[in-house]
Design a protein around this motif. Sequence first.
Motif, PDB file in Angstrom:
ATOM      1  N   SER A   1     -11.202 -18.569  52.237  1.00  0.00           N
ATOM      2  CA  SER A   1     -10.882 -19.168  50.942  1.00  0.00           C
ATOM      3  C   SER A   1     -11.905 -18.815  49.874  1.00  0.00           C
ATOM      4  CB  SER A   1     -10.763 -20.682  51.070  1.00  0.00           C
ATOM      5  OG  SER A   1     -12.004 -21.236  51.454  1.00  0.00           O
ATOM      6  N   HIS A   2     -13.182 -18.715  50.240  1.00  0.00           N
ATOM      7  CA  HIS A   2     -14.197 -18.376  49.247  1.00  0.00           C
ATOM      8  C   HIS A   2     -13.995 -16.962  48.712  1.00  0.00           C
ATOM      9  CE1 HIS A   2     -15.792 -16.924  53.035  1.00  0.00           C
ATOM     10  NE2 HIS A   2     -16.564 -16.094  52.358  1.00  0.00           N
ATOM     11  N   GLN A   3     -13.495 -16.049  49.559  1.00  0.00           N
ATOM     12  CA  GLN A   3     -13.235 -14.688  49.090  1.00  0.00           C
ATOM     13  C   GLN A   3     -12.024 -14.655  48.163  1.00  0.00           C
ATOM     14  OE1 GLN A   3     -12.964 -12.793  52.891  1.00  0.00           O
ATOM     15  NE2 GLN A   3     -15.117 -12.197  52.864  1.00  0.00           N
ATOM     16  N   ILE A   4     -11.001 -15.431  48.484  1.00  0.00           N
ATOM     17  CA  ILE A   4      -9.823 -15.509  47.633  1.00  0.00           C
ATOM     18  C   ILE A   4     -10.200 -16.122  46.288  1.00  0.00           C
ATOM     19  CG2 ILE A   4      -7.558 -16.612  47.351  1.00  0.00           C
ATOM     20  CD1 ILE A   4      -7.260 -16.308  50.422  1.00  0.00           C
ATOM     21  N   TYR A   5     -10.988 -17.184  46.315  1.00  0.00           N
ATOM     22  CA  TYR A   5     -11.439 -17.821  45.072  1.00  0.00           C
ATOM     23  C   TYR A   5     -12.235 -16.826  44.216  1.00  0.00           C
ATOM     24  CZ  TYR A   5     -13.978 -20.713  41.815  1.00  0.00           C
ATOM     25  OH  TYR A   5     -14.516 -21.228  40.666  1.00  0.00           O
ATOM     26  N   SER A   6     -13.133 -16.090  44.848  1.00  0.00           N
ATOM     27  CA  SER A   6     -13.957 -15.120  44.129  1.00  0.00           C
ATOM     28  C   SER A   6     -13.090 -14.029  43.498  1.00  0.00           C
ATOM     29  CB  SER A   6     -14.977 -14.506  45.083  1.00  0.00           C
ATOM     30  OG  SER A   6     -15.723 -13.507  44.442  1.00  0.00           O
ATOM     31  N   TYR A   7     -12.115 -13.529  44.239  1.00  0.00           N
ATOM     32  CA  TYR A   7     -11.207 -12.494  43.719  1.00  0.00           C
ATOM     33  C   TYR A   7     -10.418 -13.038  42.531  1.00  0.00           C
ATOM     34  CZ  TYR A   7      -7.128  -9.508  43.315  1.00  0.00           C
ATOM     35  OH  TYR A   7      -6.136  -8.710  42.817  1.00  0.00           O
ATOM     36  N   ASN A   8      -9.833 -14.222  42.687  1.00  0.00           N
ATOM     37  CA  ASN A   8      -9.045 -14.810  41.601  1.00  0.00           C
ATOM     38  C   ASN A   8      -9.893 -15.040  40.358  1.00  0.00           C
ATOM     39  OD1 ASN A   8      -6.670 -14.804  43.046  1.00  0.00           O
ATOM     40  ND2 ASN A   8      -6.945 -16.876  43.824  1.00  0.00           N
TER      41      ASN A   8
END
Length: 102
Positions: A45-52
């Motif tokens: 989730s932290h990677q998805i948040y960072s990408y978004n």
Amino acid sequence: MTSMDLDDDDIFDEPFDMREIGEGYLKSFCRQTVVAFFNQYGLISHQIYSYNDFIRYGLQRTFDSFGEYEIQPGYDPSKKGDSDWRHAKVKFGKVSVERPTC
């Protein structure tokens, strides 16, 4: 500095020294914290948040940081006449990204 004042809830009367906790307690605390984080937020989730966040804000800020580019004068053989030397300035505008398609 290794001591912290943890008197928010009046638990301690004196400053607390982190060295008093002990290595075993710190390892256990860290392990429990990591497990709790992954149980609540998942593995990526932290990677998805960072990408978004990058797509929403960072990409535009990156292009904005380039500013304006002045293209160095050069000869344009396709233009005939007295003003064969051309000057140009380039500045990026609003960036948009479309959803991926299959």
